[in-house]
Motif scaffolding. Structure first.
Motif, PDB file in Angstrom:
ATOM      1  N   LYS A 252       0.049 -39.791  27.206  1.00  0.00           N
ATOM      2  CA  LYS A 252       0.219 -38.382  26.864  1.00  0.00           C
ATOM      3  C   LYS A 252      -0.267 -38.071  25.453  1.00  0.00           C
ATOM      4  N   LYS A 253      -0.436 -39.101  24.612  1.00  0.00           N
ATOM      5  CA  LYS A 253      -0.921 -38.880  23.257  1.00  0.00           C
ATOM      6  C   LYS A 253      -2.434 -39.026  23.145  1.00  0.00           C
ATOM      7  N   HIS A 254      -3.096 -39.403  24.252  1.00  0.00           N
ATOM      8  CA  HIS A 254      -4.548 -39.557  24.217  1.00  0.00           C
ATOM      9  C   HIS A 254      -5.209 -38.227  23.905  1.00  0.00           C
ATOM     10  N   MET A 255      -6.225 -38.270  23.062  1.00  0.00           N
ATOM     11  CA  MET A 255      -6.980 -37.077  22.716  1.00  0.00           C
ATOM     12  C   MET A 255      -8.473 -37.341  22.878  1.00  0.00           C
ATOM     13  N   PRO A 256      -9.206 -36.375  23.434  1.00  0.00           N
ATOM     14  CA  PRO A 256      -8.737 -35.125  24.055  1.00  0.00           C
ATOM     15  C   PRO A 256      -7.874 -35.426  25.286  1.00  0.00           C
ATOM     16  N   PRO A 257      -6.945 -34.515  25.607  1.00  0.00           N
ATOM     17  CA  PRO A 257      -6.043 -34.784  26.734  1.00  0.00           C
ATOM     18  C   PRO A 257      -6.786 -34.863  28.055  1.00  0.00           C
ATOM     19  N   ILE A 258      -6.159 -35.502  29.032  1.00  0.00           N
ATOM     20  CA  ILE A 258      -6.749 -35.630  30.358  1.00  0.00           C
ATOM     21  C   ILE A 258      -7.030 -34.242  30.929  1.00  0.00           C
ATOM     22  N   GLY A 259      -8.167 -34.085  31.567  1.00  0.00           N
ATOM     23  CA  GLY A 259      -8.569 -32.786  32.093  1.00  0.00           C
ATOM     24  C   GLY A 259      -9.525 -32.050  31.173  1.00  0.00           C
ATOM     25  N   LYS A 260      -9.641 -32.515  29.902  1.00  0.00           N
ATOM     26  CA  LYS A 260     -10.556 -31.921  28.938  1.00  0.00           C
ATOM     27  C   LYS A 260     -11.776 -32.831  28.788  1.00  0.00           C
ATOM     28  N   PRO A 261     -12.940 -32.272  28.345  1.00  0.00           N
ATOM     29  CA  PRO A 261     -14.119 -33.117  28.115  1.00  0.00           C
ATOM     30  C   PRO A 261     -13.808 -34.232  27.125  1.00  0.00           C
ATOM     31  N   GLN A 262     -14.165 -35.460  27.481  1.00  0.00           N
ATOM     32  CA  GLN A 262     -13.845 -36.622  26.668  1.00  0.00           C
ATOM     33  C   GLN A 262     -14.975 -36.951  25.693  1.00  0.00           C
ATOM     34  N   LEU A 263     -14.630 -37.698  24.653  1.00  0.00           N
ATOM     35  CA  LEU A 263     -15.625 -38.151  23.697  1.00  0.00           C
ATOM     36  C   LEU A 263     -16.513 -39.213  24.334  1.00  0.00           C
ATOM     37  N   SER A 264     -17.809 -39.102  24.088  1.00  0.00           N
ATOM     38  CA  SER A 264     -18.720 -40.139  24.562  1.00  0.00           C
ATOM     39  C   SER A 264     -18.623 -41.345  23.628  1.00  0.00           C
ATOM     40  N   ASP A 265     -19.209 -42.456  24.038  1.00  0.00           N
ATOM     41  CA  ASP A 265     -19.184 -43.659  23.193  1.00  0.00           C
ATOM     42  C   ASP A 265     -19.840 -43.383  21.846  1.00  0.00           C
ATOM     43  N   ASP A 266     -20.985 -42.693  21.866  1.00  0.00           N
ATOM     44  CA  ASP A 266     -21.683 -42.398  20.617  1.00  0.00           C
ATOM     45  C   ASP A 266     -20.858 -41.478  19.723  1.00  0.00           C
ATOM     46  N   GLU A 267     -20.204 -40.484  20.313  1.00  0.00           N
ATOM     47  CA  GLU A 267     -19.391 -39.556  19.524  1.00  0.00           C
ATOM     48  C   GLU A 267     -18.211 -40.274  18.883  1.00  0.00           C
ATOM     49  N   LEU A 268     -17.540 -41.124  19.653  1.00  0.00           N
ATOM     50  CA  LEU A 268     -16.404 -41.867  19.123  1.00  0.00           C
ATOM     51  C   LEU A 268     -16.847 -42.842  18.037  1.00  0.00           C
ATOM     52  N   GLN A 269     -17.993 -43.476  18.268  1.00  0.00           N
ATOM     53  CA  GLN A 269     -18.521 -44.399  17.262  1.00  0.00           C
ATOM     54  C   GLN A 269     -18.868 -43.661  15.978  1.00  0.00           C
ATOM     55  N   LEU A 270     -19.461 -42.481  16.118  1.00  0.00           N
ATOM     56  CA  LEU A 270     -19.840 -41.708  14.937  1.00  0.00           C
ATOM     57  C   LEU A 270     -18.613 -41.280  14.132  1.00  0.00           C
ATOM     58  N   LEU A 271     -17.563 -40.811  14.829  1.00  0.00           N
ATOM     59  CA  LEU A 271     -16.333 -40.422  14.132  1.00  0.00           C
ATOM     60  C   LEU A 271     -15.727 -41.621  13.401  1.00  0.00           C
ATOM     61  N   SER A 272     -15.746 -42.793  14.043  1.00  0.00           N
ATOM     62  CA  SER A 272     -15.184 -44.001  13.424  1.00  0.00           C
ATOM     63  C   SER A 272     -15.955 -44.368  12.159  1.00  0.00           C
ATOM     64  N   TRP A 273     -17.282 -44.328  12.241  1.00  0.00           N
ATOM     65  CA  TRP A 273     -18.091 -44.701  11.077  1.00  0.00           C
ATOM     66  C   TRP A 273     -18.007 -43.647   9.978  1.00  0.00           C
ATOM     67  N   TRP A 274     -17.840 -42.383  10.370  1.00  0.00           N
ATOM     68  CA  TRP A 274     -17.667 -41.330   9.365  1.00  0.00           C
ATOM     69  C   TRP A 274     -16.385 -41.578   8.557  1.00  0.00           C
ATOM     70  N   VAL A 275     -15.299 -41.920   9.242  1.00  0.00           N
ATOM     71  CA  VAL A 275     -14.050 -42.236   8.546  1.00  0.00           C
ATOM     72  C   VAL A 275     -14.240 -43.477   7.677  1.00  0.00           C
ATOM     73  N   LYS A 276     -14.946 -44.479   8.218  1.00  0.00           N
ATOM     74  CA  LYS A 276     -15.195 -45.704   7.462  1.00  0.00           C
ATOM     75  C   LYS A 276     -15.981 -45.420   6.188  1.00  0.00           C
ATOM     76  N   GLU A 277     -16.870 -44.428   6.212  1.00  0.00           N
ATOM     77  CA  GLU A 277     -17.659 -44.034   5.047  1.00  0.00           C
ATOM     78  C   GLU A 277     -16.905 -43.042   4.165  1.00  0.00           C
ATOM     79  N   LYS A 278     -15.562 -43.147   4.149  1.00  0.00           N
ATOM     80  CA  LYS A 278     -14.685 -42.342   3.289  1.00  0.00           C
ATOM     81  C   LYS A 278     -14.573 -40.891   3.730  1.00  0.00           C
ATOM     82  N   ALA A 279     -15.047 -40.565   4.951  1.00  0.00           N
ATOM     83  CA  ALA A 279     -14.883 -39.219   5.510  1.00  0.00           C
ATOM     84  C   ALA A 279     -15.393 -38.142   4.556  1.00  0.00           C
ATOM     85  N   SER A 280     -16.583 -38.326   4.041  1.00  0.00           N
ATOM     86  CA  SER A 280     -17.160 -37.353   3.118  1.00  0.00           C
ATOM     87  C   SER A 280     -17.572 -36.085   3.862  1.00  0.00           C
TER      88      SER A 280
END
Length: 723
Positions: A252-280
């Motif tokens: 129930k805590k998964h985001m985006p919630p079930i039924g909504k468009p999910q993050l693709s592998d590339d999108e999730l990877q990009l968000l992870s690396w953006w945070v890793k790069e200090k989220a500038s």
């Protein structure tokens, strides 16, 4: 239409004016009780009825005075019925909408216009029903009202759609931004923000602030929501943004919630690396090193910003019946792209997966271009079945049991370009030769695959022309802090005994704990081994430790013993208007409350009194030997929530023949006392009883308040324990 039935419905419609008017006038003071919240949430289901009924009614009303219809009794009566039914369903929809809008997370301009246009639609439809039988109501007026009502329905639907799906939901496909030149692209503005707008903003915008989290601008993103900061700069593994996206989609805590468009592998990877790069929020793509993973992925996404190019395939479509036959609850087969013969196959259930399930796909082997076996128990030998998919260009083997030895089976696959191997166990030497044998491979994901930083560098040098994505590798120079341990028991309330279950999401973590109130440390405190048996009220303090990591903050878990649970209970005095919870059932339902006033556990689990005593009578079918009573309460002195002045415990073996078993006065804290959830209670000589009466007297005067204010304290309790 039956005149008697019509008369009843007309009276209901008239009465609805007064009820809706009352709700709108006093909306600011409304407190929606728990049992009415599900009714409010039916708003999004019911709203389609008035839209359909009124649109159809307006279509028929527009032609009402046409020569073919104005004397047709059936046509006229059916139109009248549609408008009456539409007005009644609009009234019910408005009432449900008012209830729903009182829940946290709704507000802003879209809600304002949706609310008042919805009310206008209801009033307009009702008035139209009453005036359409007047002599002065003629053809021109019928057409004007029909068109006006239709436009009104479109507008109210538009703003409702914005609330549900985010702003510009309808026009979004026509508002694609043009590709941004690489040298001008800003990582956040041109890559991260579009992902959030597409996948997250629908629920986190000024009009629908779920979890008090806004994702529409940099300042709000940096602020976070009610559960804390959205990210920890430089530490994606500790960031809620990344953690929630990696949870199981059924969580129930998964985001985006079930039924909504999910993050693709590339999108999730990009968000992870953006945070890793200090989220500038200001860094440009070209400011990153040319070998930086974030820059490589950003460049790829920017290159495809103008839209994917539809690849032309020279093979025929698979038979539709064959696709339907091979699709089931553990395997989906979908078109790779619209108007394309190519297919994508995804496996889901570990329990159902077996190698022959791959062999079954040979009937469509020519059409399969992407295959996902992520988290399936795939063995090296199974890859022999994969090689027959001659046009396969993307293969996902994340978190499977394959090794570099099995990858040799993929040698010679001419169209395989993307291979995901994250979460597997690989060795760099054998992996190099295995990947070189795939002639047109362009990208290989190998993060968390047992490869060191040196292994990744070695692969990148050896595999020229193949982008090896290794993800974040900790070299040990910057140790990270562990998350606190978690309690895994479904409930921390027990009858005779409970075995405490503590855990941690990171493997290899050692949990140390104490039960005597001391602070746990990494040397002297006992190690949690899964066999901690509790038979009395216990507070466990725990920390997580692992070599190379900073020890976690302390977590505290309270376990409560409630041996006797009454067969029935009744309140003899009313609860506070805004703290009803589940009435008398609240105190024995096993649901603990929390501090967070925006959490359902606060709104739904705390029962309270202020202006009168709390008097609860509990009954047992069989007599019990009662020797203690305890109450879990809230203390928050800053908001006027205090322990009671006095608690009395009465018992009886025969109805109404009460005997005072015990009474006690809890310690009253002073001003600015830290908020707590203490257990207050009393022990006494065991008495055999079938009836228990608890009388709680709230504090008459809050310490430090001026006497003229005559301020009584609020008393809140979520559970009572009889032992």
């Amino acid at each position: 239409m039956n005149s008697k039935l019509r008369g009843i419905l007309e009276q209901i419609l008239l009465a609805s004016f007064f009820f809706v008017g009352f709700l709108l006038v006093f909306e600011g003071d409304l407190q929606i009780p728990l049992f009415l919240q599900p009714i409010g949430r039916l708003h999004t289901l019911l709203l389609h009825f008035p839209i359909v009924l009124l649109l159809l009614g307006m279509f028929m009303e527009f032609f009402r005075f046409h020569d073919s219809y104005h004397k047709n009794a059936t046509y006229l009566q059916f139109t009248q019925w549609l408008i009456l039914a539409g007005a009644l369903s609009a009234a019910l929809t408005v009432i449900m909408g008012i209830f729903l809008a009182k829940e946290p997370g709704y507000g802003g301009g879209d809600l304002y216009w949706h609310r008042w246009l919805g009310v206008a639609t209801y009033i307009f439809a009702s008035l139209l029903y009453w005036i359409r039988s007047k002599e002065w109501y003629q053809s021109s007026l019928a057409k004007i009202t029909s068109i006006s009502m239709s436009l009104l329905l479109i507008l109210v639907g538009h703003f409702g759609g914005n609330l549900t799906h985010g702003g510009n939901f309808v026009l979004e496909p026509l508002m694609k931004s043009q590709a941004v030149p690489l040298e001008e692209a800003v990582v956040f503005q041109n890559l991260v923000q579009p992902i959030l707008e597409k996948k997250c903003v629908a629920c986190h915008n000024p009009d629908k602030i779920k979890g008090e989290l806004l994702l529409t601008d940099a300042k709000s993103i940096a602020k976070g929501g009610k559960t804390g900061p959205l990210y920890v700069a430089g530490k994606p593994e500790l960031s809620l943004l990344i953690q929630r996206a990696h949870l199981s989609i059924d969580d129930k805590k998964h985001m985006p919630p079930i039924g909504k468009p999910q993050l693709s592998d590339d999108e999730l990877q990009l968000l992870s690396w953006w945070v890793k790069e200090k989220a500038s929020f200001t860094k440009k793509v070209v400011d990153l090193a040319s070998t930086d993973s974030l820059r490589i992925l950003s460049t790829k996404l920017l290159a495809s910003a103008s839209g994917p190019q539809l690849e032309v395939y020279d093979f025929q479509e698979a038979d539709e019946k064959t696709i339907q036959k091979l699709s089931n609850e553990y395997r989906t087969i979908m078109l790779f792209a619209k108007d394309s013969p190519a297919l994508s196959v995804n496996f889901f259930s570990k329990a159902q997966y077996k190698a022959p399930k791959l062999e079954e796909l040979k009937e469509i082997k020519e059409q399969i271009v992407t295959l996902s076996l992520a988290k399936m128990p795939v063995q090296n030998a199974d890859l022999a079945f994969v090689k027959v998919f001659e046009h396969l260009h993307t293969l996902n083997l994340n978190f499977t049991d394959v090794t570099e030895v099995g990858l040799k089976e993929l040698a010679g696959m001419k169209e395989l370009m993307v291979l995901s191997l994250s979460g597997t166990k690989l060795k760099a030497a054998g992996l190099t030769s295995a990947l070189k044998a795939i002639p047109n491979l362009k990208k290989a994901y190998v993060w968390d695959a047992g490869l060191s930083r040196e292994d990744i560098s070695y692969l990148q040098k050896q595999l020229r022309g193949i982008q090896v994505v290794g993800g974040f590798q900790d070299d040990g120079s910057n140790p990270l802090k562990l998350n606190p341990p978690q309690v895994k028991n479904p409930s921390t309330i027990f009858d005779e005994y409970i075995v405490a279950q503590l855990g941690h999401p990171i493997k290899g973590v050692e949990i140390r704990y104490t039960t005597d109130g001391s602070i746990p440390d990494s040397a002297k405190s006992p190690v949690f081994a899964g066999n901690l048996r509790l038979n009395q009220n216990t507070s466990i303090r725990a920390r997580a430790f692992k070599p190379g990591w900073i020890g976690s903050d302390e977590a505290s878990f309270d376990f409560y013993r409630g041996h006797f649970r009454p067969d029935s209970s009744v309140l003899l005095t009313p609860l506070n208007r805004v703290h009803q919870a589940a009435g008398a059932k609240t105190f024995f339902d096993g649901r603990l409350g929390s501090f967070n006033a925006n959490s359902p556990a606060w709104a739904n689990n705390w029962a309270g009194v202020r202006n009168n005593d709390l008097v609860l009578v509990s009954m047992f079918k069989q007599a019990i030997p009662l020797s203690s009573v305890e109450l879990r309460i809230m203390v928050e002195t800053q908001t006027g929530i205090f322990p009671p002045e006095l608690v009395e415990v009465w018992g009886a073996s025969v109805e109404n023949q009460w005997k005072l078993l015990s009474k006690f006065k809890p310690v009253i804290p002073k001003e600015n006392f830290p908020h707590t959830l203490p257990l207050i209670g009393t022990k006494f000589k065991a008495s055999t009883v079938k009836y228990i009466k608890i009388v709680v007297k709230p504090l008459e005067k809050i310490p430090g308040w001026h006497p003229a204010k005559d301020k009584r304290a609020l008393f809140l309790v979520d559970e009572m324990f009889f032992n």
